[in-house]
Enzyme design. Structure first.
Site, mmCIF file in Angstrom:
data_model
loop_
_atom_site.group_PDB
_atom_site.id
_atom_site.type_symbol
_atom_site.label_atom_id
_atom_site.label_comp_id
_atom_site.label_asym_id
_atom_site.label_seq_id
_atom_site.Cartn_x
_atom_site.Cartn_y
_atom_site.Cartn_z
ATOM 1 N N ASN A 87 0.842 -1.190 0.000
ATOM 2 C CA ASN A 87 0.000 0.000 0.000
ATOM 3 C C ASN A 87 0.877 1.240 0.000
ATOM 4 O OD1 ASN A 87 0.928 0.085 2.814
ATOM 5 N ND2 ASN A 87 -0.760 1.518 3.137
ATOM 6 N N ASP A 88 0.230 2.378 -0.273
ATOM 7 C CA ASP A 88 0.860 3.667 -0.061
ATOM 8 C C ASP A 88 -0.223 4.678 0.277
ATOM 9 O OD1 ASP A 88 -0.397 4.026 -2.478
ATOM 10 O OD2 ASP A 88 1.420 4.429 -3.634
ATOM 11 N N TYR A 128 4.786 -2.605 1.597
ATOM 12 C CA TYR A 128 3.905 -1.975 2.587
ATOM 13 C C TYR A 128 4.575 -0.737 3.164
ATOM 14 C CZ TYR A 128 0.543 -5.809 2.677
ATOM 15 O OH TYR A 128 -0.432 -6.716 2.338
ATOM 16 N N GLU A 129 3.944 0.427 2.963
ATOM 17 C CA GLU A 129 4.408 1.651 3.600
ATOM 18 C C GLU A 129 3.800 1.822 4.982
ATOM 19 O OE1 GLU A 129 3.790 5.069 1.177
ATOM 20 O OE2 GLU A 129 5.247 4.462 -0.345
ATOM 21 N N ASP A 130 2.620 1.247 5.183
ATOM 22 C CA ASP A 130 1.913 1.391 6.457
ATOM 23 C C ASP A 130 1.705 0.013 7.070
ATOM 24 O OD1 ASP A 130 1.049 4.402 6.446
ATOM 25 O OD2 ASP A 130 0.586 3.643 4.449
#
Length: 281
Positions: A87-88, A128-130
């Site tokens: 995700n971003d 995955y950024e989060d």
């Protein structure tokens, strides 16, 4: 330190068919040993709610079909196409309830195996950024076991992880240390780094043949690290023989701006410095 005079890897992150419009000039083809495409993203969300490991393609499935991928691989026989899970921009984070870790791994392995076989993909990327987890060990276990399953079942031949400055130390580095035998590539997203020193430090933590430097072709990502800074750092790391290539975050060809020829020029120069001249932009 002398540069590595070997062919390099270039990767594009995209959610549509922009990779089919990316031409590698004949003069640069010898310096690019592998063109990789990471399709962004597959997510275990149904648009709003978590599907608990049951991944769904979120890229443009009208423009990116198994036939389009097959044609692209005919054009570039050494190319690899990966499914990027992640995700971003804060939406669709990695988030799992601790009692359901084994079920998540099982669901993720099954659903991603189906996507990979349907599209005849070569591997998986983790972007995955989060990450929302009570402990980094949850992320390490779930993602590590997923990659291990796909590798051991011979579903994929390529596995990569794509950390940024915020997620590297607590999540992705422990993941790499525990599962490095299954992880082929680490793509550090430079445009998220707070300092050049951070990037140089990370470059010392991985084998050069596994590390790519990530650049964004999307202007809104340039607030922290601008394109000129990226190319200076790329130049330095290539001179030092610390990296194996670069990646481009494009997302879609309709909103991206990037100078891929500059990257190809640099890769060509360091693959054969005696016979190639960098061209001015």
């Amino acid at each position: 330190m002398a540069s590595n005079s070997i062919s390099k890897v270039i990767r594009e992150y995209t959610s549509d068919d922009s990779f089919t419009k990316f031409d590698i000039p004949r003069s640069a083809s010898a310096s690019v040993k592998e063109f990789q495409v990471a399709l962004t993203f597959a997510r275990d969300y149904d648009g709003k709610n978590s599907t608990k490991g049951k991944f769904i393609p979120y890229w443009d499935t009208v423009k990116v079909t198994p036939e389009v991928i097959a044609h692209f691989k005919t054009k570039y026989p050494s190319a690899k196409v990966l499914v990027s899970i992640g995700n971003d921009k804060g939406q669709f984070p990695f988030q799992i309830d601790e009692p359901h870790l084994a079920a998540w791994v099982s669901n993720a392995t099954e659903s991603l195996t189906g996507i990979i076989k349907d599209y005849k993909l070569d591997g998986i990327d983790v972007y995955y950024e989060d990450i929302v987890a009570s402990s980094p060990a949850i992320f390490v276990y779930c993602i590590g076991e997923l990659i291990k399953n796909l590798k051991e079942h011979k579903v994929i031949t390529e596995a990569s992880i794509s950390p940024n400055a915020a997620t590297h130390d607590n999540y992705y580095k422990p993941l790499y240390l525990d599962y490095q035998d299954y992880i082929d590539t680490v793509v550090f997203q430079l445009f998220t780094a707070g300092s050049v020193e951070k990037v140089l430090n990370i470059a010392d933590q991985y084998p050069p043949n596994k590390l790519l430097l990530g650049y964004s072709g999307i202007p809104e990502d340039w607030a922290i690290v601008s394109p000129p800074v990226f190319f200076v750092v790329l130049f330095v790391l290539l001179i030092w023989g610390k990296i194996n290539g670069a990646s481009l975050k494009v997302t879609t060809c309709s909103i991206a701006y990037f100078p891929p020829k500059w990257i190809l020029d640099l890769l060509s120069f360091f693959s054969n410095p005696g016979s190639f001249k960098l061209q001015a932009p």
